[in-house]
Write a protein that holds these residues in place. Structure first.
Motif, PDB file in Angstrom:
ATOM      1  N   LEU A  82      43.308  49.705  35.711  1.00  0.00           N
ATOM      2  CA  LEU A  82      42.380  48.726  35.126  1.00  0.00           C
ATOM      3  C   LEU A  82      41.346  48.281  36.148  1.00  0.00           C
ATOM      4  O   LEU A  82      41.643  48.197  37.335  1.00  0.00           O
ATOM      5  CB  LEU A  82      43.110  47.450  34.697  1.00  0.00           C
ATOM      6  N   LEU A  83      40.172  47.961  35.647  1.00  0.00           N
ATOM      7  CA  LEU A  83      39.173  47.232  36.417  1.00  0.00           C
ATOM      8  C   LEU A  83      38.911  45.952  35.629  1.00  0.00           C
ATOM      9  O   LEU A  83      38.633  46.016  34.435  1.00  0.00           O
ATOM     10  CB  LEU A  83      37.877  48.022  36.560  1.00  0.00           C
ATOM     11  N   VAL A  84      39.016  44.801  36.269  1.00  0.00           N
ATOM     12  CA  VAL A  84      38.835  43.519  35.593  1.00  0.00           C
ATOM     13  C   VAL A  84      37.707  42.765  36.294  1.00  0.00           C
ATOM     14  O   VAL A  84      37.839  42.414  37.468  1.00  0.00           O
ATOM     15  CB  VAL A  84      40.130  42.674  35.620  1.00  0.00           C
ATOM     16  N   MET A  85      36.607  42.540  35.578  1.00  0.00           N
ATOM     17  CA  MET A  85      35.468  41.805  36.133  1.00  0.00           C
ATOM     18  C   MET A  85      35.489  40.403  35.556  1.00  0.00           C
ATOM     19  O   MET A  85      35.492  40.221  34.335  1.00  0.00           O
ATOM     20  CB  MET A  85      34.167  42.510  35.781  1.00  0.00           C
ATOM     21  N   VAL A  86      35.499  39.395  36.427  1.00  0.00           N
ATOM     22  CA  VAL A  86      35.560  37.998  36.023  1.00  0.00           C
ATOM     23  C   VAL A  86      34.283  37.309  36.512  1.00  0.00           C
ATOM     24  O   VAL A  86      33.945  37.407  37.692  1.00  0.00           O
ATOM     25  CB  VAL A  86      36.803  37.297  36.617  1.00  0.00           C
ATOM     26  N   LYS A  87      33.597  36.622  35.605  1.00  0.00           N
ATOM     27  CA  LYS A  87      32.375  35.897  35.949  1.00  0.00           C
ATOM     28  C   LYS A  87      32.519  34.454  35.511  1.00  0.00           C
ATOM     29  O   LYS A  87      33.133  34.176  34.483  1.00  0.00           O
ATOM     30  CB  LYS A  87      31.162  36.527  35.262  1.00  0.00           C
ATOM     31  N   GLY A  88      31.910  33.549  36.290  1.00  0.00           N
ATOM     32  CA  GLY A  88      31.996  32.137  35.950  1.00  0.00           C
ATOM     33  C   GLY A  88      31.452  31.263  37.050  1.00  0.00           C
ATOM     34  O   GLY A  88      30.505  31.633  37.742  1.00  0.00           O
ATOM     35  N   ALA A  89      32.085  30.113  37.253  1.00  0.00           N
ATOM     36  CA  ALA A  89      31.653  29.147  38.261  1.00  0.00           C
ATOM     37  C   ALA A  89      32.851  28.631  39.039  1.00  0.00           C
ATOM     38  O   ALA A  89      33.924  28.416  38.454  1.00  0.00           O
ATOM     39  CB  ALA A  89      30.934  27.984  37.586  1.00  0.00           C
ATOM     40  N   ASN A  90      32.679  28.474  40.336  1.00  0.00           N
ATOM     41  CA  ASN A  90      33.708  27.917  41.217  1.00  0.00           C
ATOM     42  C   ASN A  90      35.012  28.719  41.174  1.00  0.00           C
ATOM     43  O   ASN A  90      36.099  28.155  41.064  1.00  0.00           O
ATOM     44  CB  ASN A  90      33.967  26.450  40.863  1.00  0.00           C
ATOM     45  N   LEU A  91      34.907  30.028  41.273  1.00  0.00           N
ATOM     46  CA  LEU A  91      36.058  30.916  41.111  1.00  0.00           C
ATOM     47  C   LEU A  91      36.831  31.190  42.399  1.00  0.00           C
ATOM     48  O   LEU A  91      37.776  31.975  42.384  1.00  0.00           O
ATOM     49  CB  LEU A  91      35.604  32.246  40.502  1.00  0.00           C
ATOM     50  N   GLN A  92      36.474  30.557  43.503  1.00  0.00           N
ATOM     51  CA  GLN A  92      37.114  30.828  44.782  1.00  0.00           C
ATOM     52  C   GLN A  92      38.622  30.571  44.751  1.00  0.00           C
ATOM     53  O   GLN A  92      39.405  31.339  45.311  1.00  0.00           O
ATOM     54  CB  GLN A  92      36.495  29.972  45.910  1.00  0.00           C
ATOM     55  N   LYS A  93      39.048  29.500  44.094  1.00  0.00           N
ATOM     56  CA  LYS A  93      40.475  29.158  44.040  1.00  0.00           C
ATOM     57  C   LYS A  93      41.273  30.207  43.276  1.00  0.00           C
ATOM     58  O   LYS A  93      42.408  30.514  43.629  1.00  0.00           O
ATOM     59  CB  LYS A  93      40.677  27.788  43.398  1.00  0.00           C
ATOM     60  N   ILE A  94      40.666  30.754  42.218  1.00  0.00           N
ATOM     61  CA  ILE A  94      41.372  31.790  41.451  1.00  0.00           C
ATOM     62  C   ILE A  94      41.527  33.042  42.297  1.00  0.00           C
ATOM     63  O   ILE A  94      42.604  33.636  42.343  1.00  0.00           O
ATOM     64  CB  ILE A  94      40.628  32.134  40.143  1.00  0.00           C
ATOM     65  N   ALA A  95      40.453  33.472  42.960  1.00  0.00           N
ATOM     66  CA  ALA A  95      40.523  34.667  43.799  1.00  0.00           C
ATOM     67  C   ALA A  95      41.584  34.500  44.882  1.00  0.00           C
ATOM     68  O   ALA A  95      42.368  35.423  45.155  1.00  0.00           O
ATOM     69  CB  ALA A  95      39.157  34.968  44.405  1.00  0.00           C
ATOM     70  N   PHE A  96      41.653  33.328  45.491  1.00  0.00           N
ATOM     71  CA  PHE A  96      42.665  33.047  46.517  1.00  0.00           C
ATOM     72  C   PHE A  96      44.071  33.160  45.923  1.00  0.00           C
ATOM     73  O   PHE A  96      44.965  33.761  46.525  1.00  0.00           O
ATOM     74  CB  PHE A  96      42.446  31.659  47.111  1.00  0.00           C
ATOM     75  N   ALA A  97      44.285  32.563  44.755  1.00  0.00           N
ATOM     76  CA  ALA A  97      45.611  32.599  44.118  1.00  0.00           C
ATOM     77  C   ALA A  97      46.017  34.030  43.765  1.00  0.00           C
ATOM     78  O   ALA A  97      47.177  34.408  43.942  1.00  0.00           O
ATOM     79  CB  ALA A  97      45.621  31.719  42.871  1.00  0.00           C
ATOM     80  N   VAL A  98      45.070  34.832  43.287  1.00  0.00           N
ATOM     81  CA  VAL A  98      45.384  36.229  42.943  1.00  0.00           C
ATOM     82  C   VAL A  98      45.703  37.016  44.214  1.00  0.00           C
ATOM     83  O   VAL A  98      46.658  37.792  44.245  1.00  0.00           O
ATOM     84  CB  VAL A  98      44.225  36.885  42.158  1.00  0.00           C
ATOM     85  N   LYS A  99      44.915  36.833  45.265  1.00  0.00           N
ATOM     86  CA  LYS A  99      45.155  37.543  46.534  1.00  0.00           C
ATOM     87  C   LYS A  99      46.548  37.261  47.074  1.00  0.00           C
ATOM     88  O   LYS A  99      47.156  38.105  47.717  1.00  0.00           O
ATOM     89  CB  LYS A  99      44.129  37.130  47.583  1.00  0.00           C
ATOM     90  N   ASN A 100      47.056  36.071  46.825  1.00  0.00           N
ATOM     91  CA  ASN A 100      48.372  35.672  47.327  1.00  0.00           C
ATOM     92  C   ASN A 100      49.480  35.803  46.285  1.00  0.00           C
ATOM     93  O   ASN A 100      50.573  35.260  46.476  1.00  0.00           O
ATOM     94  CB  ASN A 100      48.294  34.243  47.867  1.00  0.00           C
ATOM     95  N   HIS A 101      49.202  36.496  45.178  1.00  0.00           N
ATOM     96  CA  HIS A 101      50.172  36.750  44.102  1.00  0.00           C
ATOM     97  C   HIS A 101      50.772  35.465  43.558  1.00  0.00           C
ATOM     98  O   HIS A 101      51.947  35.394  43.227  1.00  0.00           O
ATOM     99  CB  HIS A 101      51.285  37.675  44.577  1.00  0.00           C
ATOM    100  N   MET A 102      49.946  34.423  43.442  1.00  0.00           N
ATOM    101  CA  MET A 102      50.413  33.140  42.938  1.00  0.00           C
ATOM    102  C   MET A 102      49.791  32.778  41.590  1.00  0.00           C
ATOM    103  O   MET A 102      50.218  31.817  40.968  1.00  0.00           O
ATOM    104  CB  MET A 102      50.090  32.039  43.944  1.00  0.00           C
ATOM    105  N   ALA A 103      48.784  33.516  41.138  1.00  0.00           N
ATOM    106  CA  ALA A 103      48.153  33.201  39.851  1.00  0.00           C
ATOM    107  C   ALA A 103      49.046  33.702  38.729  1.00  0.00           C
ATOM    108  O   ALA A 103      49.403  34.878  38.683  1.00  0.00           O
ATOM    109  CB  ALA A 103      46.767  33.822  39.754  1.00  0.00           C
ATOM    110  N   ASP A 104      49.410  32.817  37.837  1.00  0.00           N
ATOM    111  CA  ASP A 104      50.253  33.150  36.689  1.00  0.00           C
ATOM    112  C   ASP A 104      49.392  33.671  35.541  1.00  0.00           C
ATOM    113  O   ASP A 104      49.757  34.619  34.864  1.00  0.00           O
ATOM    114  CB  ASP A 104      51.035  31.907  36.268  1.00  0.00           C
ATOM    115  N   PHE A 105      48.240  33.019  35.320  1.00  0.00           N
ATOM    116  CA  PHE A 105      47.328  33.451  34.269  1.00  0.00           C
ATOM    117  C   PHE A 105      45.908  33.085  34.646  1.00  0.00           C
ATOM    118  O   PHE A 105      45.675  32.194  35.460  1.00  0.00           O
ATOM    119  CB  PHE A 105      47.680  32.819  32.911  1.00  0.00           C
ATOM    120  N   ILE A 106      44.960  33.818  34.052  1.00  0.00           N
ATOM    121  CA  ILE A 106      43.556  33.437  34.072  1.00  0.00           C
ATOM    122  C   ILE A 106      43.104  33.485  32.627  1.00  0.00           C
ATOM    123  O   ILE A 106      43.591  34.319  31.849  1.00  0.00           O
ATOM    124  CB  ILE A 106      42.685  34.347  34.972  1.00  0.00           C
ATOM    125  N   GLN A 107      42.212  32.581  32.239  1.00  0.00           N
ATOM    126  CA  GLN A 107      41.772  32.612  30.848  1.00  0.00           C
ATOM    127  C   GLN A 107      40.300  32.282  30.718  1.00  0.00           C
ATOM    128  O   GLN A 107      39.781  31.400  31.385  1.00  0.00           O
ATOM    129  CB  GLN A 107      42.622  31.739  29.957  1.00  0.00           C
TER     130      GLN A 107
END
Length: 140
Positions: A78-103
């Motif tokens: 998969l390739l998943v492209m995410v666009k929005g505002a103030n997404l730094q916290k989500i990228a950090f959580a994903v990099k550290n395998h801590m993000a449960d969901f994004i919506q």
């Protein structure tokens, strides 16, 4: 109802006989959630489409770091492209395998956050690739 003295210490509620508890619908928009020891990332897109790839398939997280307007998740299939505002916290959580969901934000379900610093996912685009990326050498 039976009194459960350990209820305050349980991380997940006891499920009733006959099935699993349905997920609770949030009244306000939340762009992502975090947990410890997450095995899969739930990618919730509007309207009602969801992918749940395993973290062990995640190859790379490409982001604009300081800008916080987009990031890309590169999985083996998969390739998943995410666009929005103030997404730094989500990228950090994903990099550290801590993000449960994004919506993705859905204006039919939620009111847009008034706070200019709120994390908002405006769009999620998922591209399924069979046999790896169809692009020989992807440049970022």
């Amino acid at each position: 109802m039976v009194h459960d003295p350990l209820a305050q210490f349980r991380k997940t509620p006891i499920t009733p006989k006959g099935g699993v508890l349905p997920p609770k619908e949030a009244d306000e928009y939340v762009a992502f959630g975090t947990k410890d020891k997450v095995r899969r990332l739930d990618i919730r897109m509007a309207p009602d489409m969801e992918h749940s790839p395993a973290y062990n398939l995640l190859l790379d997280v490409v982001s604009d770091s300081r800008g916080g307007t987009n990031f890309m998740l590169v999985y083996t299939v998969l390739l998943v492209m995410v666009k929005g505002a103030n997404l730094q916290k989500i990228a950090f959580a994903v990099k550290n395998h801590m993000a449960d969901f994004i919506q993705e934000f859905d204006p039919k379900r939620w009111q847009k956050p008034a706070d200019a610093q709120a994390v908002v996912i405006e769009s999620i685009e998922v591209q399924v690739t069979e046999g790896g990326s169809k692009y020989g050498e992807t440049k970022h």
